[in-house]
Design a protein around this motif. Structure first.
Motif, mmCIF file in Angstrom:
data_model
loop_
_atom_site.group_PDB
_atom_site.id
_atom_site.type_symbol
_atom_site.label_atom_id
_atom_site.label_comp_id
_atom_site.label_asym_id
_atom_site.label_seq_id
_atom_site.Cartn_x
_atom_site.Cartn_y
_atom_site.Cartn_z
ATOM 1 N N ALA A 13 0.809 -1.227 0.000
ATOM 2 C CA ALA A 13 0.000 0.000 0.000
ATOM 3 C C ALA A 13 0.839 1.272 0.000
ATOM 4 C CB ALA A 13 -0.948 -0.001 1.198
ATOM 5 N N GLY A 14 2.167 1.128 -0.091
ATOM 6 C CA GLY A 14 3.026 2.316 -0.123
ATOM 7 C C GLY A 14 2.979 2.976 -1.499
ATOM 8 N N LEU A 15 3.259 4.276 -1.513
ATOM 9 C CA LEU A 15 3.211 4.988 -2.801
ATOM 10 C C LEU A 15 4.520 4.853 -3.560
ATOM 11 C CD1 LEU A 15 1.209 8.167 -1.755
ATOM 12 C CD2 LEU A 15 0.393 6.032 -2.822
ATOM 13 N N GLY A 16 5.611 4.625 -2.842
ATOM 14 C CA GLY A 16 6.900 4.414 -3.521
ATOM 15 C C GLY A 16 7.393 5.640 -4.243
ATOM 16 N N THR A 17 7.330 6.793 -3.575
ATOM 17 C CA THR A 17 7.698 8.051 -4.246
ATOM 18 C C THR A 17 9.161 8.066 -4.704
ATOM 19 O OG1 THR A 17 7.935 8.904 -2.009
ATOM 20 C CG2 THR A 17 5.960 9.565 -3.207
ATOM 21 N N ARG A 18 10.048 7.308 -3.979
ATOM 22 C CA ARG A 18 11.473 7.299 -4.361
ATOM 23 C C ARG A 18 11.702 6.625 -5.710
ATOM 24 N NH1 ARG A 18 13.505 4.861 1.272
ATOM 25 N NH2 ARG A 18 11.448 3.921 1.054
ATOM 26 N N LEU A 19 10.705 5.859 -6.166
ATOM 27 C CA LEU A 19 10.840 5.189 -7.462
ATOM 28 C C LEU A 19 10.500 6.153 -8.603
ATOM 29 C CD1 LEU A 19 11.634 2.354 -8.328
ATOM 30 C CD2 LEU A 19 9.210 1.725 -8.331
ATOM 31 N N GLY A 20 9.715 7.195 -8.282
ATOM 32 C CA GLY A 20 9.394 8.224 -9.274
ATOM 33 C C GLY A 20 8.448 7.767 -10.362
ATOM 34 N N HIS A 21 7.544 6.809 -10.036
ATOM 35 C CA HIS A 21 6.571 6.341 -11.022
ATOM 36 C C HIS A 21 5.192 6.914 -10.718
ATOM 37 C CE1 HIS A 21 7.838 3.091 -13.891
ATOM 38 N NE2 HIS A 21 8.961 3.302 -13.243
ATOM 39 N N PRO A 22 4.344 7.098 -11.722
ATOM 40 C CA PRO A 22 2.998 7.637 -11.456
ATOM 41 C C PRO A 22 2.082 6.661 -10.723
ATOM 42 C CG PRO A 22 3.298 7.198 -13.810
ATOM 43 C CD PRO A 22 4.621 6.960 -13.155
ATOM 44 N N VAL A 23 2.364 5.345 -10.782
ATOM 45 C CA VAL A 23 1.517 4.378 -10.057
ATOM 46 C C VAL A 23 2.254 3.920 -8.792
ATOM 47 C CG1 VAL A 23 0.272 3.517 -12.082
ATOM 48 C CG2 VAL A 23 2.394 2.386 -11.378
ATOM 49 N N PRO A 24 1.491 3.466 -7.766
ATOM 50 C CA PRO A 24 2.158 2.971 -6.553
ATOM 51 C C PRO A 24 3.149 1.864 -6.903
ATOM 52 C CG PRO A 24 -0.200 3.166 -6.175
ATOM 53 C CD PRO A 24 0.022 3.423 -7.644
ATOM 54 N N LYS A 25 4.239 1.798 -6.122
ATOM 55 C CA LYS A 25 5.373 0.921 -6.449
ATOM 56 C C LYS A 25 4.981 -0.525 -6.760
ATOM 57 C CE LYS A 25 8.360 0.188 -3.023
ATOM 58 N NZ LYS A 25 9.474 0.537 -2.115
ATOM 59 N N ALA A 26 4.082 -1.093 -5.970
ATOM 60 C CA ALA A 26 3.747 -2.506 -6.144
ATOM 61 C C ALA A 26 3.071 -2.784 -7.484
ATOM 62 C CB ALA A 26 2.851 -2.975 -5.003
ATOM 63 N N PHE A 27 2.572 -1.715 -8.129
ATOM 64 C CA PHE A 27 1.867 -1.884 -9.403
ATOM 65 C C PHE A 27 2.737 -1.529 -10.608
ATOM 66 C CE2 PHE A 27 -1.118 -1.721 -6.043
ATOM 67 C CZ PHE A 27 -2.007 -2.724 -6.373
ATOM 68 N N VAL A 28 3.990 -1.156 -10.336
ATOM 69 C CA VAL A 28 4.949 -0.932 -11.423
ATOM 70 C C VAL A 28 5.309 -2.293 -12.012
ATOM 71 C CG1 VAL A 28 7.310 -0.161 -11.936
ATOM 72 C CG2 VAL A 28 5.861 1.174 -10.369
ATOM 73 N N GLU A 29 5.396 -2.350 -13.349
ATOM 74 C CA GLU A 29 5.636 -3.648 -13.994
ATOM 75 C C GLU A 29 7.105 -3.884 -14.332
ATOM 76 O OE1 GLU A 29 2.979 -4.372 -17.234
ATOM 77 O OE2 GLU A 29 1.248 -4.434 -15.883
ATOM 78 N N VAL A 30 7.512 -5.133 -14.178
ATOM 79 C CA VAL A 30 8.828 -5.604 -14.634
ATOM 80 C C VAL A 30 8.562 -6.860 -15.444
ATOM 81 C CG1 VAL A 30 11.108 -6.446 -13.941
ATOM 82 C CG2 VAL A 30 9.946 -4.758 -12.529
ATOM 83 N N GLY A 31 9.009 -6.880 -16.681
ATOM 84 C CA GLY A 31 8.774 -8.053 -17.522
ATOM 85 C C GLY A 31 7.281 -8.319 -17.719
ATOM 86 N N GLY A 32 6.480 -7.261 -17.768
ATOM 87 C CA GLY A 32 5.055 -7.415 -18.079
ATOM 88 C C GLY A 32 4.185 -7.822 -16.898
ATOM 89 N N ARG A 33 4.755 -7.927 -15.698
ATOM 90 C CA ARG A 33 3.950 -8.232 -14.499
ATOM 91 C C ARG A 33 4.296 -7.246 -13.397
ATOM 92 N NH1 ARG A 33 1.102 -12.453 -14.150
ATOM 93 N NH2 ARG A 33 1.267 -13.324 -12.062
ATOM 94 N N SER A 34 3.291 -6.904 -12.585
ATOM 95 C CA SER A 34 3.547 -5.955 -11.497
ATOM 96 C C SER A 34 4.457 -6.597 -10.445
ATOM 97 C CB SER A 34 2.228 -5.536 -10.848
ATOM 98 O OG SER A 34 1.634 -6.652 -10.212
ATOM 99 N N LEU A 35 5.129 -5.746 -9.660
ATOM 100 C CA LEU A 35 5.953 -6.268 -8.561
ATOM 101 C C LEU A 35 5.084 -7.118 -7.641
ATOM 102 C CD1 LEU A 35 8.170 -3.187 -7.508
ATOM 103 C CD2 LEU A 35 8.623 -4.929 -9.253
ATOM 104 N N LEU A 36 3.849 -6.671 -7.392
ATOM 105 C CA LEU A 36 2.946 -7.429 -6.526
ATOM 106 C C LEU A 36 2.668 -8.823 -7.104
ATOM 107 C CD1 LEU A 36 0.980 -7.752 -4.175
ATOM 108 C CD2 LEU A 36 -0.716 -6.463 -5.503
ATOM 109 N N ALA A 37 2.403 -8.893 -8.399
ATOM 110 C CA ALA A 37 2.128 -10.201 -9.022
ATOM 111 C C ALA A 37 3.354 -11.113 -8.928
ATOM 112 C CB ALA A 37 1.694 -10.020 -10.470
ATOM 113 N N HIS A 38 4.556 -10.532 -9.112
ATOM 114 C CA HIS A 38 5.779 -11.350 -8.955
ATOM 115 C C HIS A 38 5.875 -11.896 -7.538
ATOM 116 C CE1 HIS A 38 7.709 -10.827 -12.819
ATOM 117 N NE2 HIS A 38 7.540 -9.520 -12.772
#
Ligand code: C5P
Length: 225
Positions: A13-38
């Motif tokens: 539920a963190g916003l992850g502002t240090r990552l600098g993405h418009p979506v919360p960190k857990a929903f940023v995708e790597v290899g086509g899947r969100s960090l949360l899904a990984h």
């Protein structure tokens, strides 16, 4: 072996502002899947897990139910800080759970065997268990003026990770204190109870900065985790 029911609370539920993405960190995708899904991909490989509680920002609760395809799932909205988000997760645990693992979605590549080692230690009688790695740098404790107060012996330091595992009753008691901390083990320490450290994993690094996201991409392309 006694029958012990394990739940994993994944805080995302963190916003992850240090990552600098418009979506919360857990929903940023790597290899086509969100960090949360990984993270969930690995959690569902852990034997004996009866419930997976995912804690997300309020606006993402509905999407998360749709995004994650696991029959063990419960999704709830998080709080203002990590401790409040963990507490929200604990409030929806099913009754028969005895062991609770709290895991950061941001540590999404933590291998299933680290979860298994933490569960095994709690099963064998430790009330609180955290994975940790030796510290490479010399660490200084400093005051508000930037002056060094002391230098703890490096050999005695561990950089701790998640999943952190707990006897459920003890973790509930720790959260009832209402204090906040950057991890759950600190709440157990405040009760004067022992916390055991077991070996962590380099793959349990926390995605925090854009460099960490590059590392996450590299992990996906070079390994099968
Ligand atoms: O901010 P930090 O990187 O320490 O957050 C660790 C984990 O706690 C992340 O997975 C983040 O999504 C989660 N968190 C949360 N609710 C908050 C703040 C952080 O679930 N209010």
């Amino acid at each position: 072996m006694s029958t012990v029911s394990v739940a994993v609370v994944i805080v995302a539920a963190g916003l992850g502002t240090r990552l600098g993405h418009p979506v919360p960190k857990a929903f940023v995708e790597v290899g086509g899947r969100s960090l949360l899904a990984h993270a969930v991909d690995r959690v569902v490989q852990v034997p004996g897990v009866d419930q997976v509680v995912v804690v997300v920002p309020d606006a993402f609760v509905e999407d998360t139910w749709a995004l994650l395809d696991t029959p063990l799932l419960t999704v709830v909205s998080g709080g203002a800080d990590r401790t409040a988000s963990v507490a929200a997760g604990l409030s929806v645990l099913v009754e028969h759970v005895d062991v609770v693992l709290v895991h950061d979605a941001a540590r999404c590549f933590t291998p299933p065997d680290v979860f298994e080692a933490v569960v095994a230690a709690v099963r064998s009688g430790d009330v609180a268990v955290v994975p940790g790695l030796p510290v490479i740098d010399t660490v200084k404790e400093v005051d508000a003026d930037g002056l060094v107060r002391r230098t703890p012996a490096r050999a005695s330091l561990r950089a701790v990770q998640t999943p952190q595992g707990f006897d459920r009753v003890t973790l509930d008691r720790a959260h009832a204190s209402g204090t906040s901390a950057t991890d759950d083990a600190a709440l157990i320490e405040a009760l004067g109870l022992p916390v055991r450290v077991v070996p962590g994993s380099d793959l349990a690094f926390k995605v925090t900065t854009p460099d960490d996201l590059d590392r996450a991409h590299a992990v996906l392309t070079t390994s099968t985790t």
